[in-house]
Write an enzyme that holds these catalytic residues in place. Structure first.
Site, PDB file in Angstrom:
ATOM      1  N   GLU A  40       0.817  -1.051  -0.101  1.00 64.65           N
ATOM      2  CA  GLU A  40       0.018  -0.014   0.100  1.00 64.65           C
ATOM      3  C   GLU A  40       0.793   1.301  -0.039  1.00 64.65           C
ATOM      4  OE1 GLU A  40      -3.040  -0.322   3.124  1.00 64.65           O
ATOM      5  OE2 GLU A  40      -4.100  -1.472   1.795  1.00 64.65           O
ATOM      6  N   CYS A  89       3.434   8.562  -0.218  1.00 62.88           N
ATOM      7  CA  CYS A  89       4.179   7.882   1.036  1.00 62.88           C
ATOM      8  C   CYS A  89       4.195   6.526   0.723  1.00 62.88           C
ATOM      9  CB  CYS A  89       3.184   8.326   2.178  1.00 62.88           C
ATOM     10  SG  CYS A  89       3.368   7.326   3.866  1.00 62.88           S
ATOM     11  N   CYS A 121       6.060  -5.744   8.917  1.00 67.32           N
ATOM     12  CA  CYS A 121       7.247  -5.028   9.303  1.00 67.32           C
ATOM     13  C   CYS A 121       7.417  -6.155  10.885  1.00 67.32           C
ATOM     14  CB  CYS A 121       7.069  -3.810   9.811  1.00 67.32           C
ATOM     15  SG  CYS A 121       8.248  -2.852  10.575  1.00 67.32           S
ATOM     16  N   CYS A 160       5.928  -2.375  16.714  1.00 65.40           N
ATOM     17  CA  CYS A 160       5.499  -1.229  17.434  1.00 65.40           C
ATOM     18  C   CYS A 160       3.984  -1.654  17.905  1.00 65.40           C
ATOM     19  CB  CYS A 160       5.498   0.009  16.808  1.00 65.40           C
ATOM     20  SG  CYS A 160       7.111   0.318  16.244  1.00 65.40           S
ATOM     21  N   CYS A 191       0.625  -0.208  15.975  1.00 65.91           N
ATOM     22  CA  CYS A 191       0.898   0.089  14.535  1.00 65.91           C
ATOM     23  C   CYS A 191      -0.029  -1.109  13.890  1.00 65.91           C
ATOM     24  CB  CYS A 191       2.127  -0.114  14.068  1.00 65.91           C
ATOM     25  SG  CYS A 191       2.556  -0.231  12.155  1.00 65.91           S
ATOM     26  N   GLY A 229       6.381  -1.091   6.737  1.00 68.43           N
ATOM     27  CA  GLY A 229       7.874  -1.204   7.185  1.00 68.43           C
ATOM     28  C   GLY A 229       8.624  -0.324   7.614  1.00 68.43           C
ATOM     29  N   GLU A 230       9.917  -0.729   7.717  1.00 65.84           N
ATOM     30  CA  GLU A 230      11.038   0.141   8.099  1.00 65.84           C
ATOM     31  C   GLU A 230      12.147   0.185   7.223  1.00 65.84           C
ATOM     32  OE1 GLU A 230      12.172   2.030  11.139  1.00 65.84           O
ATOM     33  OE2 GLU A 230      13.948   2.184   9.671  1.00 65.84           O
ATOM     34  N   CYS A 287      -1.351   7.285   9.288  1.00 66.67           N
ATOM     35  CA  CYS A 287      -0.358   6.624  10.044  1.00 66.67           C
ATOM     36  C   CYS A 287      -0.701   5.466  10.670  1.00 66.67           C
ATOM     37  CB  CYS A 287       0.290   7.493  10.871  1.00 66.67           C
ATOM     38  SG  CYS A 287       0.890   9.184  10.169  1.00 66.67           S
TER      39      CYS A 287
END
Ligand code: SF4
Length: 353
Positions: free
Chosen positions: A96, A109, A116, A120, A123, A167-168, A341
């Site tokens: 996405e 974005c 991920c 967290c 999230c 993801g990071e 977010c």
């Protein structure tokens, strides 16, 4: 001719040069192809009119430049955000991305991983766990797809890129880094470092790598807590790279790049929006040129954590301002399309219809 399909969007420009020489083309053909792929967004070689027909036929036989297919496009009723779901190659998942629309800016974005692994607590993406890294082609494919959408609307193309999707990005450093080269290249997307930001939960060694490579992109660190105990409780990465290390590297990043680091700070009712939190943030960040983005926790991203009332958000922001901290309240856009977010998830393709 028998040869394996080479995905050109996974290659750097020098690698494409080597590839075209191997096919009997000229070195300059690589740059032409690069422009056709990223600026004209072609998905086949046939209409690359500035190259000989026989060479185009060899490319067609040996190389692939098909695009990611957009499986879903959700436009916010407020007209300021669009969410995309892109079908990935050889995968049952989609990645996405979100387009944020301002007067002058078209900000993409984008996602860098499927799921991920950093876990967290607030999230949505974290709930999937880590599935896999996106390739360079899959990272860039999101930008190509969004530009196709904007072009078809007669709108301006992407002006800014933020790695804040699923993801990071700094845990997928090599693919993130190679995609960045294409995003910044004049013959690629031609988007300068000042218009690119990577958000990180705090992968310190990768921030060191950004500095070593003299990249001056914007850096946003998800801080989200005012002490280590609290941060440990919902951001497991804090056990490895605690707050002191993040603040220290943020200061070095500022001195090295001249760019003020942004600290993302999620406001959770009664937990991160207290007077004690404001004082602790001042102790931690006072006197250091940085920005603090206050983000009321997204109700859909977290069932356990409540969002503070509007007046509490304002009060917290004012208390930071009164101490000289540059705080901005960031309103999550695209909530009606689950594009805010902490709301991005890799819908399984068989759930996407
Ligand atoms: S907030 Fe970012 S780093 Fe944390 S789990 Fe979600 S995607 Fe990963």
């Amino acid at each position: 001719m028998q040869c394996k399909a080479v995905r050109l969007k996974n290659l750097s420009l020098p690698q494409i040069e080597e590839f075209v020489l191997g096919l009997g083309g000229k070195k300059f053909h690589a740059r032409q192809i690069y422009k056709w792929i990223y600026q004209k967004r072609l998905s086949g070689f046939e209409t690359m009119s500035d190259m000989p027909k026989s060479f185009r036929a060899r490319l067609e036989a040996c190389a692939g430049i098909s695009k990611l297919e957009s499986r879903r496009v959700l436009e916010s009723k407020f007209g300021d955000a669009v969410k995309f779901g892109f079908e990935l190659y050889e995968s049952k998942h989609i990645a996405e991305s979100v387009l944020l629309i301002d007067d002058n800016r078209r900000t993409a974005c984008i996602s860098s991983q499927l799921g991920c692994g950093l876990g967290c607590a607030f999230c949505e993406t974290a709930k999937l766990g880590f599935i896999r890294n996106l390739t360079q082609e899959e990272i860039l494919g999101q930008l190509i797809g969004i530009n196709d959408y904007l072009f078809n609307k007669g709108d301006k193309l992407i002006t800014n890129v933020v790695f804040m999707g699923m993801g990071e990005a700094l845990s997928n450093f090599d693919n993130f880094r190679s995609a960045l080269s294409v995003i910044m290249a004049e013959d690629g997307f031609n988007i300068g470092a000042r218009r690119i930001t990577v958000s990180t939960a705090g992968v310190v060694p990768s921030i060191e790598r950004l500095m070593k490579e003299d990249l001056t992109i914007g850096l946003a660190i998800s801080l989200n807590a005012w002490n280590n105990d609290l941060r440990n409780s919902y951001m497991p990465i804090n056990r490895k790279y605690p707050i002191e290390q993040l603040v220290e590297i943020a200061k070095r990043y500022y001195h090295k790049t001249g760019r003020r680091v942004t600290f993302e700070y999620v406001l959770i009712n009664g937990i991160t929006d207290t007077a004690a939190a404001a004082s602790a943030l001042y102790k931690m960040l006072g006197g250091f040129p940085c920005k603090i983005n206050l983000i009321p926790v997204n109700p859909a991203g977290s069932k356990e954590y409540g969002s503070p009332a509007e007046k509490l958000v304002e009060r917290f922001s004012a208390s930071l301002h009164s101490r000289g901290l540059a705080a901005t309240i960031r309103r999550s856009r695209g909530q009606d399309i689950m594009g805010a977010c902490g709301q991005l998830t890799a819908f399984m393709m068989n759930h996407s219809n």
